[in-house]
Design an enzyme around this catalytic site. Structure first.
Site, mmCIF file in Angstrom:
data_model
loop_
_atom_site.group_PDB
_atom_site.id
_atom_site.type_symbol
_atom_site.label_atom_id
_atom_site.label_comp_id
_atom_site.label_asym_id
_atom_site.label_seq_id
_atom_site.Cartn_x
_atom_site.Cartn_y
_atom_site.Cartn_z
ATOM 1 N N GLY A 1 3.320 5.170 13.185
ATOM 2 C CA GLY A 1 4.057 3.963 13.599
ATOM 3 C C GLY A 1 3.605 3.467 14.969
ATOM 4 C CE LYS B 1 -1.541 2.818 2.821
ATOM 5 N NZ LYS B 1 -1.330 4.032 1.979
ATOM 6 C CB CYS C 1 13.575 9.473 7.618
ATOM 7 S SG CYS C 1 14.495 8.276 6.628
ATOM 8 C CD GLU D 1 13.675 1.351 8.926
ATOM 9 O OE1 GLU D 1 14.209 2.408 9.297
ATOM 10 O OE2 GLU D 1 14.224 0.243 9.011
ATOM 11 N N GLY E 1 7.147 5.545 7.800
ATOM 12 C CA GLY E 1 6.316 6.749 7.850
ATOM 13 C C GLY E 1 6.563 7.500 9.139
ATOM 14 C CB SER E 2 4.619 10.139 10.756
ATOM 15 O OG SER E 2 3.377 9.484 10.834
ATOM 16 C CB THR E 3 7.294 8.929 15.293
ATOM 17 O OG1 THR E 3 8.627 8.804 14.765
ATOM 18 C CG2 THR E 3 7.276 8.359 16.699
ATOM 19 C CD GLU F 1 10.691 13.453 10.657
ATOM 20 O OE1 GLU F 1 9.503 13.111 10.776
ATOM 21 O OE2 GLU F 1 11.549 12.729 10.133
HETATM 22 P P1 NAD Z 1 2.588 8.958 7.326
HETATM 23 O O1 NAD Z 1 2.905 8.263 8.590
HETATM 24 O O2 NAD Z 1 1.542 10.000 7.331
HETATM 25 O O3 NAD Z 1 2.135 7.912 6.192
HETATM 26 C C1 NAD Z 1 2.958 6.820 5.824
HETATM 27 C C2 NAD Z 1 2.078 5.753 5.188
HETATM 28 O O4 NAD Z 1 1.177 5.242 6.173
HETATM 29 C C3 NAD Z 1 1.219 6.231 4.028
HETATM 30 O O5 NAD Z 1 1.147 5.212 3.064
HETATM 31 C C4 NAD Z 1 -0.137 6.435 4.691
HETATM 32 O O6 NAD Z 1 -1.229 6.335 3.789
HETATM 33 C C5 NAD Z 1 -0.160 5.288 5.689
HETATM 34 N N1 NAD Z 1 -1.052 5.468 6.836
HETATM 35 C C6 NAD Z 1 -1.444 6.624 7.424
HETATM 36 N N2 NAD Z 1 -2.232 6.346 8.491
HETATM 37 C C7 NAD Z 1 -2.320 5.003 8.588
HETATM 38 C C8 NAD Z 1 -2.977 4.110 9.479
HETATM 39 N N3 NAD Z 1 -3.716 4.560 10.495
HETATM 40 N N4 NAD Z 1 -2.827 2.780 9.306
HETATM 41 C C9 NAD Z 1 -2.072 2.308 8.283
HETATM 42 N N5 NAD Z 1 -1.441 3.105 7.376
HETATM 43 C C10 NAD Z 1 -1.555 4.437 7.539
HETATM 44 O O7 NAD Z 1 3.996 9.541 6.804
HETATM 45 P P2 NAD Z 1 4.289 10.413 5.510
HETATM 46 O O8 NAD Z 1 3.845 11.816 5.744
HETATM 47 O O9 NAD Z 1 3.805 9.695 4.291
HETATM 48 O O10 NAD Z 1 5.902 10.354 5.482
HETATM 49 C C11 NAD Z 1 6.702 11.206 6.230
HETATM 50 C C12 NAD Z 1 7.238 10.508 7.461
HETATM 51 O O11 NAD Z 1 7.893 9.306 7.107
HETATM 52 C C13 NAD Z 1 8.284 11.331 8.197
HETATM 53 O O12 NAD Z 1 8.040 11.297 9.580
HETATM 54 C C14 NAD Z 1 9.583 10.617 7.878
HETATM 55 O O13 NAD Z 1 10.603 10.790 8.820
HETATM 56 C C15 NAD Z 1 9.147 9.213 7.782
HETATM 57 N N6 NAD Z 1 10.119 8.439 6.998
HETATM 58 C C16 NAD Z 1 10.912 7.531 7.640
HETATM 59 C C17 NAD Z 1 11.871 6.821 6.934
HETATM 60 C C18 NAD Z 1 12.772 5.795 7.616
HETATM 61 O O14 NAD Z 1 13.310 4.945 6.921
HETATM 62 N N7 NAD Z 1 12.966 5.849 8.920
HETATM 63 C C19 NAD Z 1 12.015 7.028 5.568
HETATM 64 C C20 NAD Z 1 11.205 7.968 4.952
HETATM 65 C C21 NAD Z 1 10.237 8.654 5.679
#
Ligand code: NAD
Length: 487
Positions: free
Chosen positions: A242, A185, A293, A259, A237-239, A392
């Site tokens: 996560g 996804k 990130c 991550e 994605g975001s903390t 962040e």
């Molecule tokens: P996000 O957490 O908003 O979304 C990430 C993904 O999760 C998207 O596909 C989103 O549709 C999905 N999602 C959102 N809510 C969900 C839920 N309740 N259940 C399941 N899936 C859900 O993050 P973003 O804005 O897309 O990305 C930015 C963040 O990602 C930043 O915090 C960045 O630091 C982090 N990031 C981390 C790494 C790493 O490897 N550590 C790499 C790149 C980005």
């Protein structure tokens, strides 16, 4: 049709890839992808709903439970992954343009990074051919124990928008190599690369249901994570999201790898050569307009050399060439979306209100009324408790923080909830290594910065759990089974 920057055309996604077929979406809901440069709609495409997710999970479940993939000899899976790698290699230019068009990442950078996708598939193909999945040991009483490493099962791969393909490739390449089946996804803002991946996997002839693609937003993602047939969730994605995923998965003890965000420090030790450090700092303190990130967003500098540092660093930041990401000369494009720019502007305001000294940037660039551009921004006199030093920002904003001695530098470097990345600069590598060992982060670089998917990447503390890349990235898709054979 999707018109990529510079006239390239891709087929607009209209279906989902489920059980080896391109299937019609169950609902008529659609998502828009907006250009960060023109702010106009680039294309719209169908949004996956819970029914689509259920179908994809059922296909992956069946491919795992009764399909050939998990039982296949590693060499056969490796051959299939190498075919995927080679098909991806043929489409690198398209992948780079898809990234640049949807996210606004400069084409000069995306072209450099996209080969990592093929590398991940071929790396895991090679790795499984030399990994012993069965370990025969003698027991004390002469009987035999076989310790097996088996695929964890059906995995969800959920990725963010900033580096859409490589963050999916880490998961899909390692999961498939382990013998898992996958439901991907991608982020709703950046579906194109996942479609290219699905087409390569289809063309490579992997068995039906081994890889499934349903793009969607929060609702589809949440349904996927809650699904009882999902054995593991691999999330980037975001903390905040996560933590939510971990809570949900804890209900059924589904495996999770996370991550997450970062607030990484680059530490200039007292003897650091600032001029030598500058080129790598310029690459890694705000890549993709700081939307990475592992960006080095806190620059720790000896208090006594702070002005010397600013005199070298700030003119270089002022010279960053901001502009159209499709122009090969551009070094920084816009932020990826309107909500990103709102977020970054709010942090810049918080930095000012909190008493940090704005030494450059901080505004929308003059003459660029369209596009989500923000000037590269540097704050000095930042203290560790300030909001801009703790949270962040995910934008082109760095904080310069002074320290008195190495212990003070270490305290400040470790003074956030995150622990993803870091860098140490010193003329003395042993001294830098000793300092690096005391930093609480999952990755570090001394006198430079290298990100290589063949090595583990991941976070301490609230930057995540588990590792992607390297053999550790494969381990997270494996369970351990111990079989005792009576002597
Ligand atoms: P996000 O957490 O908003 O979304 C990430 C993904 O999760 C998207 O596909 C989103 O549709 C999905 N999602 C959102 N809510 C969900 C839920 N309740 N259940 C399941 N899936 C859900 O993050 P973003 O804005 O897309 O990305 C930015 C963040 O990602 C930043 O915090 C960045 O630091 C982090 N990031 C981390 C790494 C790493 O490897 N550590 C790499 C790149 C980005």
């Amino acid at each position: 049709m999707v018109k990529l920057t510079q006239g390239r055309i891709l087929q607009a996604p209209e279906r989902f890839f489920i059980n080896g077929d391109w299937v019609e979406p169950a609902s008529d809901r659609r998502l828009d992808v907006i250009s960060p440069v023109s702010e106009a709609r680039l294309f719209s495409y169908p949004e996956g709903c819970v029914t689509d997710m259920d179908r994809a999970v059922a296909a992956a479940r069946s491919a795992f439970d009764v399909g050939p993939w998990p039982q296949m000899p590693a060499a056969h899976r490796a051959a299939a992954l190498r075919r995927v790698a080679s098909l991806i290699s043929e489409r690198l230019e398209e992948i780079a343009w898809a990234w640049t068009t949807q996210v606004g990442a400069p084409i000069s950078l995306t072209r450099k990074l996209v080969p990592q996708n093929a590398t991940l598939f071929s790396y895991y193909a090679d790795l499984i051919e030399r990994t012993p999945f069965t370990d025969h040991r003698r027991r004390d009483d002469g009987g035999e124990v076989r310790v097996l490493r088996e695929p964890v099962g059906v995995c969800a791969a959920i990725s963010p928008w900033n580096a859409p393909m490589v963050l999916l490739s880490y998961k899909i390449a390692a999961g498939l190599a382990a013998g898992c089946t996958m439901v991907a996804k991608p982020s709703p803002e950046t579906p194109l690369e996942a479609y290219i991946m699905a087409e390569c996997i289809e063309a490579a002839g992997l068995p039906r249901g081994v890889f499934n693609l349903v793009p969607g937003g929060r609702e589809a993602g949440d349904h996927l994570v809650r699904h009882r047939d999902i054995d593991k969730v691999a999330f980037t994605g975001s903390t905040a999201v996560g933590k939510h995923i971990m809570r949900v998965c804890s209900e059924r003890l589904a495996r999770v790898s996370l991550e997450l965000g970062g607030k990484s420090a680059a530490v200039m030790l007292p003897d650091a050569d600032f001029a030598k450090a500058l080129p790598s700092l310029m690459v890694y303190c705000m890549p993709i307009a700081g939307q990475v990130c592992f960006s080095l967003t806190r620059l720790l500098v000896p208090q006594t050399r702070k002005q010397e540092f600013l005199d070298i660093f700030v003119p270089a930041v002022r010279q960053i060439k901001l502009g159209d990401p499709a122009d090969p000369a551009t070094q920084m494009g816009p932020l990826a979306m309107a909500r990103q720019r709102d977020r970054v502007e709010a942090y810049i305001a918080a930095g000012r209100a909190g008493g940090a000294q704005l030494v450059c940037g901080g505004a929308r660039p003059k003459g660029r009324e369209t596009g989500y551009f923000i000037e590269p921004t540097v704050f000095a006199n930042v203290t560790p408790e300030m909001v801009i030093a703790q949270e962040e920002i995910f934008g082109p904003v760095v904080s310069v923080i002074g320290y008195s001695d190495e212990d003070d530098a270490l305290r400040k470097a470790n003074a956030t909830d995150y622990g993803l990345n870091g860098a140490v600069y010193s003329r003395d590598t042993d001294r830098a290594f000793a300092f690096a060992r005391r930093m609480r982060t999952g990755g570090l670089t001394i006198n430079g910065l290298i990100v290589d998917p063949k090595h583990p990447f991941g976070g301490y503390r609230q930057s995540g759990m588990g590792r992607e890349g390297g053999p550790e990235g494969l381990d997270s898709y494996l369970e351990v089974k111990t079989v005792h054979i009576a002597g």
